[in-house]
Design an enzyme around this catalytic site. Sequence first.
Site, PDB file in Angstrom:
ATOM      1  N   HIS A 158      -2.906   0.431  -4.818  1.00  0.00           N
ATOM      2  CA  HIS A 158      -3.240  -0.853  -5.454  1.00  0.00           C
ATOM      3  C   HIS A 158      -4.593  -0.823  -6.171  1.00  0.00           C
ATOM      4  O   HIS A 158      -4.915  -1.762  -6.904  1.00  0.00           O
ATOM      5  CB  HIS A 158      -3.264  -1.980  -4.425  1.00  0.00           C
ATOM      6  CG  HIS A 158      -1.924  -2.309  -3.852  1.00  0.00           C
ATOM      7  ND1 HIS A 158      -0.821  -2.561  -4.641  1.00  0.00           N
ATOM      8  CD2 HIS A 158      -1.501  -2.421  -2.563  1.00  0.00           C
ATOM      9  CE1 HIS A 158       0.224  -2.813  -3.864  1.00  0.00           C
ATOM     10  NE2 HIS A 158      -0.157  -2.727  -2.610  1.00  0.00           N
ATOM     11  N   ASP A 160       6.762   2.583  -1.583  1.00  0.00           N
ATOM     12  CA  ASP A 160       6.153   1.479  -0.834  1.00  0.00           C
ATOM     13  C   ASP A 160       6.856   0.168  -1.186  1.00  0.00           C
ATOM     14  O   ASP A 160       7.397   0.022  -2.285  1.00  0.00           O
ATOM     15  CB  ASP A 160       4.672   1.391  -1.204  1.00  0.00           C
ATOM     16  CG  ASP A 160       3.848   0.528  -0.277  1.00  0.00           C
ATOM     17  OD1 ASP A 160       3.180   1.084   0.610  1.00  0.00           O
ATOM     18  OD2 ASP A 160       3.865  -0.707  -0.442  1.00  0.00           O
ATOM     19  N   HIS A 198       5.462  -2.542  -1.850  1.00  0.00           N
ATOM     20  CA  HIS A 198       4.660  -3.201  -2.881  1.00  0.00           C
ATOM     21  C   HIS A 198       4.533  -2.305  -4.112  1.00  0.00           C
ATOM     22  O   HIS A 198       4.391  -1.080  -3.973  1.00  0.00           O
ATOM     23  CB  HIS A 198       3.260  -3.510  -2.360  1.00  0.00           C
ATOM     24  CG  HIS A 198       3.230  -4.304  -1.090  1.00  0.00           C
ATOM     25  ND1 HIS A 198       3.125  -3.717   0.154  1.00  0.00           N
ATOM     26  CD2 HIS A 198       3.303  -5.640  -0.877  1.00  0.00           C
ATOM     27  CE1 HIS A 198       3.116  -4.661   1.080  1.00  0.00           C
ATOM     28  NE2 HIS A 198       3.237  -5.830   0.487  1.00  0.00           N
ATOM     29  N   ASP A 258       6.403   0.466   4.473  1.00  0.00           N
ATOM     30  CA  ASP A 258       6.497  -0.960   4.794  1.00  0.00           C
ATOM     31  C   ASP A 258       7.762  -1.620   4.243  1.00  0.00           C
ATOM     32  O   ASP A 258       7.956  -2.827   4.404  1.00  0.00           O
ATOM     33  CB  ASP A 258       5.254  -1.724   4.331  1.00  0.00           C
ATOM     34  CG  ASP A 258       4.729  -1.268   2.984  1.00  0.00           C
ATOM     35  OD1 ASP A 258       5.400  -0.451   2.321  1.00  0.00           O
ATOM     36  OD2 ASP A 258       3.640  -1.725   2.591  1.00  0.00           O
TER      37      ASP A 258
END
Length: 295
Positions: free
Chosen positions: A114, A151, A153, A232
């Site tokens: 990120h 991931d 995200h 995740d």
Amino acid sequence: MHEMGKGHPECPERIAAISDRLMASGIWDYLLHINANPATREQLARVHPEAYLDKLALMSPATGHVHLEPDTAMNPYSLNAAYYAAGAGVQAVDMVMSGKAQNAFCLIRPPGHHAERERGMGFCFFNNIAVAARHAIAQYGLERVAIVDFDVHHGNGTEDAFYDEPRVLMVSIFQHPFFPYCGDVPKGANMLNVAMPRASRGAEFREVVLEKWLPTLNDFAPQLLLISAGFDAHLEDDMGSMGLVEADYAWVTKQLMKVAETHAQKRIVSLLEGGYDLSALARSVTEHIKVLADV
């Protein structure tokens, strides 16, 4: 020693849970364990401007916590940990490019995907996988580096680093709409971002890999494969709302190893990103490493 406050999901226990599971599974002793060196400023500056590196150094607290944003905080040990996390990816690239290892998994925190060029966010300070990719290009003259991100995200920071870099291909899946609320419209032609609805399970994920990821990766013919390995999207991880399980992570790792064997002399560097249910994280990483290590 990098912790961002009581109850924060990106906690030191993540590393301990994975290590314990690797030991309990019986494969710990079959792995080559290397302590990472910290990334150099030069290596970080290939991704992050000097002004951003200076800003983080000035923000690093002597005591307590300082927040970059509501979810991302620094304590006195955080910046040092971030230097080592980025350095692990660089060192792993060196090992696989020199033939000292066929592939590598970087058991690191804080995560990185990120972190944008000039902004840390989403628990991330430096974009570890971007630093590794830039090192591979600068140090070894690679012309085709592929980044795979599974991931839950979207790796907005990685996209920010490479959307205008034809030597890098990024393929990813992520839950959408969901933090960081972008990625569904790719920034560049070298970005294959596949947005997945909440409650997507392994069957949908495998379909994306077979029909979208693999043809694109094989057409690109990467000389090195890097993985943003976030876990995740697991069914038991309440950070997201997807439904992958350990078998899905093992399966996708096998598919990526085939790509690496065909095009990249089997060279893979995988870096830990998310994964916050400790049991699911530890089991998933162990299955990922079992496939990488062929045990």
